[in-house]
Motif scaffolding. Structure first.
Motif, PDB file in Angstrom:
ATOM      1  N   UNK A 280       0.612  -1.065   0.197  1.00  0.00           N
ATOM      2  CA  UNK A 280      -0.209   0.015   0.220  1.00  0.00           C
ATOM      3  C   UNK A 280       1.182   1.427   0.078  1.00  0.00           C
ATOM      4  N   UNK A 281       2.131   1.311   0.938  1.00  0.00           N
ATOM      5  CA  UNK A 281       2.814   2.063   0.398  1.00  0.00           C
ATOM      6  C   UNK A 281       3.040   2.948   0.097  1.00  0.00           C
ATOM      7  N   UNK A 282       3.295   2.147  -1.523  1.00  0.00           N
ATOM      8  CA  UNK A 282       3.519   2.194  -2.927  1.00  0.00           C
ATOM      9  C   UNK A 282       2.576   2.235  -4.296  1.00  0.00           C
ATOM     10  N   UNK A 283       0.963   1.803  -3.515  1.00  0.00           N
ATOM     11  CA  UNK A 283       0.308   1.957  -4.448  1.00  0.00           C
ATOM     12  C   UNK A 283       0.384   3.437  -5.603  1.00  0.00           C
ATOM     13  N   UNK A 284      -0.667   3.131  -6.707  1.00  0.00           N
ATOM     14  CA  UNK A 284      -0.533   4.278  -7.919  1.00  0.00           C
ATOM     15  C   UNK A 284      -1.664   4.675  -7.176  1.00  0.00           C
ATOM     16  N   UNK A 285      -2.636   4.200  -6.022  1.00  0.00           N
ATOM     17  CA  UNK A 285      -4.094   4.355  -6.495  1.00  0.00           C
ATOM     18  C   UNK A 285      -3.522   5.734  -4.743  1.00  0.00           C
ATOM     19  N   UNK A 286      -3.879   6.957  -4.959  1.00  0.00           N
ATOM     20  CA  UNK A 286      -3.594   7.794  -4.343  1.00  0.00           C
ATOM     21  C   UNK A 286      -4.785   7.278  -2.635  1.00  0.00           C
ATOM     22  N   UNK A 287      -6.090   8.016  -3.644  1.00  0.00           N
ATOM     23  CA  UNK A 287      -6.723   7.716  -2.059  1.00  0.00           C
ATOM     24  C   UNK A 287      -6.655   6.571  -1.149  1.00  0.00           C
TER      25      UNK A 287
END
Length: 593
Positions: free
Chosen positions: A196-203
């Motif tokens: 999650x810390x490197x996810x493309x989904x900003x939200x």
């Protein structure tokens, strides 16, 4: 997913260390017996003959101890919620208490020998050269035997903060599910760090950071007290052993002079931030963010080039990327995958991150959580670089000569990553793909190991300075120190969202002395070797690789700065570190074009 539900093919096979419960008990018994045999030399180590005999017996003990101790640690790391892991740990610790007391006399008696006897021992007892060199060095910091004996009995207590941190993360810290844009996502410590810390989904990225921060904050007081206990122990030990500073005590373990360390941290603080601030601006532009926050720093810059990678495909990347080392090196590397010496599984209670543990005259084991992205291939290359180093060291030295300084431990691993990246760049005509590989070098090779651990190293220096001043450390102080460190590093280019200051809770490195700064050291040596290979002719590169392998074969015989110099990296004056930071800046400029 629970460990019992994981596909067995994704798990490691630890039977080369311990076959079963019966073998575990047998090895524990043998460990005690060997310690008793060594104890018979108490009061009898008077010259080279007895020294040779007791060291040969000690090496046998050490080899067995590392097998069973390594098994205990890895069994726990694969699933810290398993009660059996605690049973193994308790039984090993009980045996360790007995054997530690039995062996307490040995190093003390050896250091009581005259220097000329130790010098002669280093020449004639060649299998123990490195070990005797270390014992000769610590003679001047040797307290009375009664003190050493007491400290040996307290070793499990000194090491408990690390175990407490690991147990808290594996067993106690629990997160709520994430609810983002109508979808529900499971949340755990490992999922946050690895996904999650490197996810493309900003939200999703922001929601995960918020949940992580709110949950971890509940444990800050306890974990700060736990960290303070470790710090106080290190300070007390530095005084007991007669060092002027806790820094001197910890650096002495690495054979690194204080001025080299101080120069290292100063160079980091002065030269690295400007390049990473420019990189942060690229992420802000990529995601069209109104403000660049701390929670966005790991967002991938070119995710459209990311693709799913299977473990079989990873083997092909490794074969081609590491081909410069030769067929023997590559085949030995791939064997770790094919022989189930790697734990790829994702399950509850598994340790986060990745590590490699090498065993004398055997092979290495690697822990990694395989998500199936190109980043995993780089992580795998990194850990198998440690395995390669371990293989060359352990297969070409006695056990007592095989351990190199922590200072250079991250060099072979990073070198593997960079060679993989170089292969990917040289085997495409697509300029965008080349840029993506450079992004991977920043995001994977340099960001975490150089930048993240570099920030940790800067922060850690402030913590130990406070300890040297006699201050107590608590959560409020740690939070302020870390926030101040981040503010100095990122300036006004990154907004420090609530929870950024809690990052000190996320790493076990702080329980391992001055470990964080060794990452930049290792990467600097690796970068110099990598750049040399990039500019060399095939004949020159063949000589460079030959020299590199020979250097790894030296085990612990060379002091770390000598080890680096043999590879052409000057660490004393900070030249290699500065050159590496300049190279990071060059990559950022190429990416931004």
């Amino acid at each position: 997913m629970l460990r019992k539900d994981v596909d067995k093919k994704l798990t490691w096979d630890l039977t080369d260390l311990v076959k079963d419960d019966e073998d575990f008990k047998s090895k524990i018994t043998k460990k005690k017996e060997l310690a008793s045999e060594i104890a018979e030399y108490k009061g009898k180590i008077k010259g080279l003959k007895e020294l040779d005999e007791v060291l040969a017996k000690f090496e046998e003990y050490l080899e067995l101890d590392r097998l069973v101790g390594g098994f205990v640690e890895m069994y726990f790391s694969q699933d810290g919620t398993n009660p059996k892991a605690f049973d193994y740990m308790e039984e090993y610790d009980m045996a360790n208490k007995i054997t530690t007391e039995a062996l307490a006399f040995m190093e003390y008696e050896i250091t009581e020998l005259p220097d000329e006897v130790l010098d002669e021992g280093m020449q004639k007892i060649d299998f123990a050269y490195s070990y005797l060199r270390t014992l000769k060095k610590i003679k001047k910091h040797k307290p009375p035997f009664a003190v050493i004996n007491a400290l040996n009995k307290l070793n499990p207590v000194f090491g408990s903060p690390y175990n407490i941190w690991g147990s808290a993360i594996a067993s106690d810290v629990r997160f709520n599910d994430l609810h983002v844009d109508g979808k529900t996502y499971p949340m755990s410590f490992g999922l946050f760090e690895d996904k999650y810390s490197a996810n493309t989904d900003t939200n999703l990225r922001h929601a995960a950071f918020k949940e992580f921060e709110e949950t971890m904050r509940k444990y800050q007081t306890t974990l700060a007290l736990n960290y303070n206990a470790r710090l106080k122990a290190e300070k007390a030990l530095s005084e007991i052993y007669g060092f002027e500073s806790v820094f001197d005590y910890l650096l002495d373990m690495q054979d690194i002079p204080r001025d080299v360390y101080e120069k290292h941290i100063d160079i980091l603080k002065e030269n690295l931030p400007k390049h990473m601030r420019e990189y942060a601006k690229l992420i802000k532009e990529k995601y069209n963010l109104s403000e660049m926050t701390y929670a966005d720093l790991k967002a991938p810059l070119m995710p459209e080039f990311e693709k799913n990678v299977t473990i079989e495909e990873a083997k092909d990347y490794l074969r081609k990327g590491l081909a410069i080392f030769g067929e023997e090196y590559v085949n030995e590397t791939i064997r770790h995958i094919e022989n189930r010496w790697i734990d790829f599984a994702e399950n509850e209670g598994k340790s986060t991150g990745a590590f490699c543990a090498s065993f004398y005259k055997l092979h290495s084991y690697v822990l990694i959580t395989w998500i199936g992205k190109m980043e995993d291939v780089f992580v795998l290359a990194h850990e198998l670089g440690h395995a390669g180093h371990g293989r060359y060291s352990f297969m070409n030295n006695s056990l007592l000569n095989s351990e190199s300084s922590m200072y250079i431990s991250e060099m072979p691993s990073t070198c593997n990553e960079m060679l993989l990246a170089n292969y990917l760049i040289n085997n495409t005509c697509d300029e965008d793909y080349k840029r993506w590989v450079m992004v991977q070098m920043i995001e994977r090779t340099y960001y975490h190991n150089f930048v993240t651990h570099g920030i940790e190293a800067i922060f850690q220096r402030e913590v130990y300075r406070a300890i040297d001043r006699g201050e107590n450390i608590n959560a409020e102080k740690l939070n302020k120190m870390f926030r101040d460190t981040l503010k100095d590093f990122w300036g006004d280019d990154v907004v420090l969202t609530d929870g950024a200051e809690l990052t000190w809770m996320r790493q076990p490195h702080y329980f391992m002395g001055l470990y964080p700064f060794t990452y930049q050291a290792g990467l600097s040596i690796a970068t110099q070797l990598f750049l040399k290979l990039q500019s060399g002719t095939p004949e020159e590169n063949e000589k460079t690789i030959k020299n590199y392998k020979e250097t790894m074969m030296t085990g612990g015989k060379l002091l770390p700065l000598e080890w680096a110099n043999k590879l052409g990296a000057n660490m004393e004056k900070g030249e290699a570190l500065k050159n590496t930071i300049d190279y990071i800046g060059e990559l950022v400029r190429k990416i931004s074009k």
